[in-house]
Design an enzyme around this catalytic site. Structure first.
Site, mmCIF file in Angstrom:
data_model
loop_
_atom_site.group_PDB
_atom_site.id
_atom_site.type_symbol
_atom_site.label_atom_id
_atom_site.label_comp_id
_atom_site.label_asym_id
_atom_site.label_seq_id
_atom_site.Cartn_x
_atom_site.Cartn_y
_atom_site.Cartn_z
ATOM 1 C CG HIS A 141 15.170 50.818 23.676
ATOM 2 N ND1 HIS A 141 16.362 50.157 23.515
ATOM 3 C CD2 HIS A 141 15.431 52.113 23.354
ATOM 4 C CE1 HIS A 141 17.292 51.001 23.115
ATOM 5 N NE2 HIS A 141 16.758 52.205 23.005
ATOM 6 C CB THR B 203 23.159 54.435 23.751
ATOM 7 O OG1 THR B 203 21.865 54.737 24.270
ATOM 8 C CG2 THR B 203 23.591 55.526 22.785
HETATM 9 P P1 5GP Z 1 18.954 54.428 22.502
HETATM 10 O O1 5GP Z 1 20.008 55.490 22.533
HETATM 11 O O2 5GP Z 1 19.568 53.055 22.678
HETATM 12 O O3 5GP Z 1 18.002 54.488 21.363
HETATM 13 O O4 5GP Z 1 18.028 54.689 23.767
HETATM 14 C C1 5GP Z 1 18.441 54.424 25.066
HETATM 15 C C2 5GP Z 1 17.710 55.366 25.963
HETATM 16 O O5 5GP Z 1 17.809 54.884 27.287
HETATM 17 C C3 5GP Z 1 18.259 56.794 25.975
HETATM 18 O O6 5GP Z 1 17.257 57.708 25.548
HETATM 19 C C4 5GP Z 1 18.678 57.008 27.430
HETATM 20 O O7 5GP Z 1 18.390 58.318 27.894
HETATM 21 C C5 5GP Z 1 17.877 55.965 28.171
HETATM 22 N N1 5GP Z 1 18.502 55.456 29.389
HETATM 23 C C6 5GP Z 1 19.806 55.102 29.540
HETATM 24 N N2 5GP Z 1 20.010 54.637 30.788
HETATM 25 C C7 5GP Z 1 18.804 54.710 31.434
HETATM 26 C C8 5GP Z 1 18.393 54.366 32.751
HETATM 27 O O8 5GP Z 1 19.162 53.894 33.593
HETATM 28 N N3 5GP Z 1 17.090 54.591 33.058
HETATM 29 C C9 5GP Z 1 16.201 55.099 32.146
HETATM 30 N N4 5GP Z 1 14.950 55.278 32.565
HETATM 31 N N5 5GP Z 1 16.569 55.421 30.877
HETATM 32 C C10 5GP Z 1 17.858 55.229 30.534
#
Ligand code: 5GP
Ligand code: ZN
Length: 116
Positions: free
Chosen positions: A102, A97
């Site tokens: 990361h 997302t």
């Molecule tokens: P993905 O879904 O891309 O693998 O992981 C993105 C992660 O970023 C999600 O677990 C979400 O909760 C986290 N996240 C999204 N926006 C923010 C933010 O503004 N601050 C922090 N610390 N985490 C965020």
């Protein structure tokens, strides 16, 4: 946001707040805003790479730094001995997302396998 610059770039530059667990000149680790486990830390390169698909030849030293940081995060968060999971979601089906490479470090409870 402009191409090549995103929310995690802003966090890495200190322009957006985060709870930092570990940092050095190339890597930042901060708590996930919506934790899915008692320990849920995101480890990111400060330099913008969109996903693992952006990791090119020559990125070995950066990846080594990232994985050293992951180990340090596990020690600091107290899950080095109990165990933890490292996940990098990529693309739509991967559930990514935020388009900045990361690594989720998840622990503090048993992690089910396979993930959903
Ligand atoms: P993905 O879904 O891309 O693998 O992981 C993105 C992660 O970023 C999600 O677990 C979400 O909760 C986290 N996240 C999204 N926006 C923010 C933010 O503004 N601050 C922090 N610390 N985490 C965020
Ligand atoms: Zn970025």
């Amino acid at each position: 946001m402009a191409d090549g610059r995103c929310m995690f770039c802003a966090i890495a530059d200190g322009e957006l707040p985060s709870t930092v667990v570990y940092e050095d000149d190339e890597v930042l680790a901060f708590r996930d805003i919506a934790p899915r486990a008692p320990v849920h830390v995101l480890v990111v390169p400060r330099r913008h790479l969109a996903s693992v698909m952006d990791v090119a030849d020559g990125e070995g030293p950066l990846l080594a730094r990232i994985f050293a940081a992951i180990g340090e995060v596990a020690r600091r968060e107290g899950v080095a001995d109990s165990g933890f999971r490292v996940v990098s979601n990529a693309g739509r089906n991967g559930g990514q997302t935020v388009a900045h490479l990361h690594f989720h470090v998840l622990g503090g409870r048993f992690m089910t396998w396979p993930p959903g």
